[in-house]
Design an enzyme around this catalytic site. Structure first.
Site, PDB file in Angstrom:
ATOM      1  N   SER A  50      -1.668  -2.612   5.447  1.00 43.55           N
ATOM      2  CA  SER A  50      -2.636  -1.630   4.992  1.00 43.55           C
ATOM      3  C   SER A  50      -1.843  -0.453   4.432  1.00 43.55           C
ATOM      4  O   SER A  50      -0.696  -0.220   4.823  1.00 43.55           O
ATOM      5  CB  SER A  50      -3.478  -1.176   6.186  1.00 43.55           C
ATOM      6  OG  SER A  50      -3.897   0.141   6.001  1.00 43.55           O
ATOM      7  N   ASN A  74      -3.851   2.348  -5.946  1.00 40.87           N
ATOM      8  CA  ASN A  74      -5.215   1.958  -6.320  1.00 40.87           C
ATOM      9  C   ASN A  74      -5.940   1.192  -5.228  1.00 40.87           C
ATOM     10  O   ASN A  74      -6.913   0.518  -5.490  1.00 40.87           O
ATOM     11  CB  ASN A  74      -5.221   1.173  -7.636  1.00 40.87           C
ATOM     12  CG  ASN A  74      -4.470  -0.136  -7.510  1.00 40.87           C
ATOM     13  OD1 ASN A  74      -3.674  -0.282  -6.599  1.00 40.87           O
ATOM     14  ND2 ASN A  74      -4.719  -1.070  -8.410  1.00 40.87           N
ATOM     15  N   SER A 126     -11.912   8.540  -9.958  1.00 42.94           N
ATOM     16  CA  SER A 126     -13.117   7.861 -10.390  1.00 42.94           C
ATOM     17  C   SER A 126     -14.067   8.852 -11.043  1.00 42.94           C
ATOM     18  O   SER A 126     -14.116  10.026 -10.668  1.00 42.94           O
ATOM     19  CB  SER A 126     -13.785   7.235  -9.174  1.00 42.94           C
ATOM     20  OG  SER A 126     -15.175   7.202  -9.339  1.00 42.94           O
ATOM     21  N   TYR A 139     -16.861   8.781  -0.853  1.00 48.79           N
ATOM     22  CA  TYR A 139     -15.961   8.235  -1.879  1.00 48.79           C
ATOM     23  C   TYR A 139     -15.598   9.312  -2.910  1.00 48.79           C
ATOM     24  O   TYR A 139     -14.428   9.456  -3.296  1.00 48.79           O
ATOM     25  CB  TYR A 139     -16.685   7.058  -2.526  1.00 48.79           C
ATOM     26  CG  TYR A 139     -15.989   6.378  -3.667  1.00 48.79           C
ATOM     27  CD1 TYR A 139     -14.929   5.506  -3.448  1.00 48.79           C
ATOM     28  CD2 TYR A 139     -16.432   6.572  -4.980  1.00 48.79           C
ATOM     29  CE1 TYR A 139     -14.317   4.852  -4.508  1.00 48.79           C
ATOM     30  CE2 TYR A 139     -15.830   5.923  -6.037  1.00 48.79           C
ATOM     31  CZ  TYR A 139     -14.772   5.069  -5.797  1.00 48.79           C
ATOM     32  OH  TYR A 139     -14.177   4.424  -6.852  1.00 48.79           O
ATOM     33  N   ALA A 142     -13.025  11.822  -1.594  1.00 47.82           N
ATOM     34  CA  ALA A 142     -11.675  11.260  -1.541  1.00 47.82           C
ATOM     35  C   ALA A 142     -11.096  11.117  -2.948  1.00 47.82           C
ATOM     36  O   ALA A 142      -9.930  11.414  -3.191  1.00 47.82           O
ATOM     37  CB  ALA A 142     -11.710   9.900  -0.842  1.00 47.82           C
ATOM     38  N   LYS A 143     -11.944  10.690  -3.877  1.00 43.34           N
ATOM     39  CA  LYS A 143     -11.462  10.427  -5.232  1.00 43.34           C
ATOM     40  C   LYS A 143     -11.024  11.713  -5.930  1.00 43.34           C
ATOM     41  O   LYS A 143     -10.054  11.714  -6.693  1.00 43.34           O
ATOM     42  CB  LYS A 143     -12.543   9.703  -6.047  1.00 43.34           C
ATOM     43  CG  LYS A 143     -12.607   8.211  -5.749  1.00 43.34           C
ATOM     44  CD  LYS A 143     -11.228   7.584  -5.881  1.00 43.34           C
ATOM     45  CE  LYS A 143     -11.202   6.084  -5.886  1.00 43.34           C
ATOM     46  NZ  LYS A 143      -9.811   5.568  -5.776  1.00 43.34           N
TER      47      LYS A 143
END
Ligand code: NAG
Ligand code: NAG
Ligand code: NAG
Ligand code: NAG
Length: 422
Positions: A50, A74, A126, A139, A142-143
């Protein structure tokens, strides 16, 4: 340089093989990529850890190829929920894989890149993070966090020829395989993203700190824009929410907006505003009149003596000072400044300025009659020190300072202080 070869032919492929939710684990996904690279004549190794184990991922590359030139972050999973229904776990695992994972893998590679004075790092952000998207708060956070990380690495890596750029791809992947129809997935092939990544990782690419949207064969660059803004405070009056409201249209008007690129541009704008506020309030006029009228108003500014100030110091203080200005155990000649057991233990001569600064900043400056000096706006221009005899290794220093001159520079003034330490 080896880099180009590395990009195309020597790749450590990290994929722990989970599905888009991060559930499950397998070696199949990474193996498939490695196989594909090898089939095309490249060299690749797989790693199934991981990204939590950043060191191990990087070690796989180092063991196989002896160096690491490029890191492409990524790894990603999704836990889409409307905001109110995001659990702690949904939040944490997304931050861990996207943000912390990219941090750990990049940090493990960082020192190698610094030593070899070359590195290319890619963060995968993103459009959801840039613009917001329903049901993806964890998400998105974090992005966009990755963009902040990239911004800093671009600044810190610059002088070591380490470049960090961020892409916001729209592409079909295991993340989107259940969301997008097949024909759209085909049009959004990762093949239409990879060439941008390869270029950004090339040794001849100067790009650093950039953000790019990419998909379907199109690439665009993004940047920040800042309105000219409005000053909503006057020097002599309090700042109020009413003034903010009254100026709102102007604050939000992008006409003639600037494009700040570095933090210096940002701070520069604030300093400019501060100067405007100050000069609007007539600081220089007031200062000038205060300074030049000292004789008539009964204040004696020039020639004013600051209250005498004394301070003891120990060997620890001299050592801390020496360490603070860069003395190091690695330099044998520095030892006499940082080890009190040295036979020639000495106090660095410039230690003398510390006392003078303490004396001036410790209130002395604020109490000069006829002048109101805002210590928050005082800048130390330069200092000069003449030493008549070496400073003792520990002892007591007394400082006497006197205002030698005051020079009106329009938007500010220069004050010359004469001091004597004994
Ligand atoms: C903006 O704020 C300043 C300072 O309070 C005020 O003098 C001015 O009238 C405001 N501008 C507008 C357009 O209301
Ligand atoms: C933008 O610049 C133009 C041309 O210099 C000027 O006429 C206009 O007033 C400016 N707009 C703002 C909001 O400053
Ligand atoms: C000097 O300051 C006072 C308030 O402290 C202000 O009312 C006055 O306008 C200022 N003088 C000039 C020339 O700006
Ligand atoms: C000028 O000096 C007077 C008298 O000390 C003081 O009240 C005033 O605040 C000073 N003005 C400035 C801008 O420092």
């Amino acid at each position: 340089m080896l880099c180009v070869l590395f990009v195309y032919f020597c790749i450590a492929v990290n994929d722990l093989g989970g599905d888009f939710m991060g559930v499950g684990k397998g070696s199949l996904a990474a193996d498939k990529v490695v196989e594909e690279i090898r089939r095309k004549g490249g060299r690749a190794v797989a790693n199934y850890d991981s990204v939590d184990a950043g060191e191990k991922v990087v070690k796989t590359a180092l063991d196989a190829f002896g160096r690491i030139d490029v890191v492409i972050n990524n790894a990603g999973i999704l836990r889409d929920r409307s905001f109110g229904r995001i659990s702690d776990e949904d939040w944490d695992i997304i931050q861990r894989v996207h943000l912390r994972g990219s941090f750990l893998v990049t940090r493990a590679a960082w020192d190698h890149m610094k030593k070899q004075k070359f590195g290319r790092i890619i963060m995968t952000s993103s459009a959801s993070g840039i613009y917001g998207n329903f049901g993806q708060a964890n998400y998105c956070a974090a992005k966009l966090g990755l963009l902040g990380l990239s911004n800093c690495l671009a600044v810190e890596g610059e002088k070591s020829n380490i470049h960090c750029n961020t892409i916001a791809p729209t592409a079909g992947s295991r993340l989107t395989q259940n969301i997008l129809p097949d024909d759209l997935l085909e049009a959004l092939k990762p093949d239409y993203v990879a060439p941008l990544v390869l270029w950004l990782c090339h040794e001849s690419c100067e790009e650093n700190g950039g953000l790019f949207e990419v998909g379907a064969g199109w690439i665009g660059k993004l940047r920040w824009e800042r309105t000219l803004g409005a000053i909503v405070r006057q020097r002599t009056q309090p700042m109020t929410p009413e003034a903010v409201k009254a100026n709102w249209t102007k604050i939000c008007d992008f006409d003639n907006a600037t494009k700040p690129q570095r933090i210096q541009d940002s701070i520069g704008g604030i300093i400019e505003a501060l100067n405007k506020i100050d000069s609007d309030g007539g600081v220089s006029a007031n200062h000038t009149s205060n300074v030049t009228s000292t004789a008539t108003s009964g204040f004696v500014t020039i020639g004013h003596k600051l209250p005498p100030f004394s301070s003891s110091y120990t060997e620890l203080d001299t050592i801390m000072y020496a360490l603070g200005v860069g003395a190091s155990l690695k330099e044998p000649k520095d030892l006499k400044f940082i080890y009190e057991g040295s036979s020639d233990f000495s106090c660095l001569p410039t230690f003398g300025v510390i006392l003078a600064q303490k004396s001036i900043m410790g209130g002395g400056l604020a109490e000069i009659p006829g002048l109101s000096v805002n210590l928050a706006k005082v800048l130390l221009g330069e200092q000069y020190l003449e030493l008549y005899k070496p400073l003792p290794r520990a002892g007591k220093l007394k400082c006497e300072a006197i205002v030698a001159d005051v020079l009106d520079k329009g938007s500010g003034l220069i004050m010359l202080m004469d001091g004597a330490d004994e």
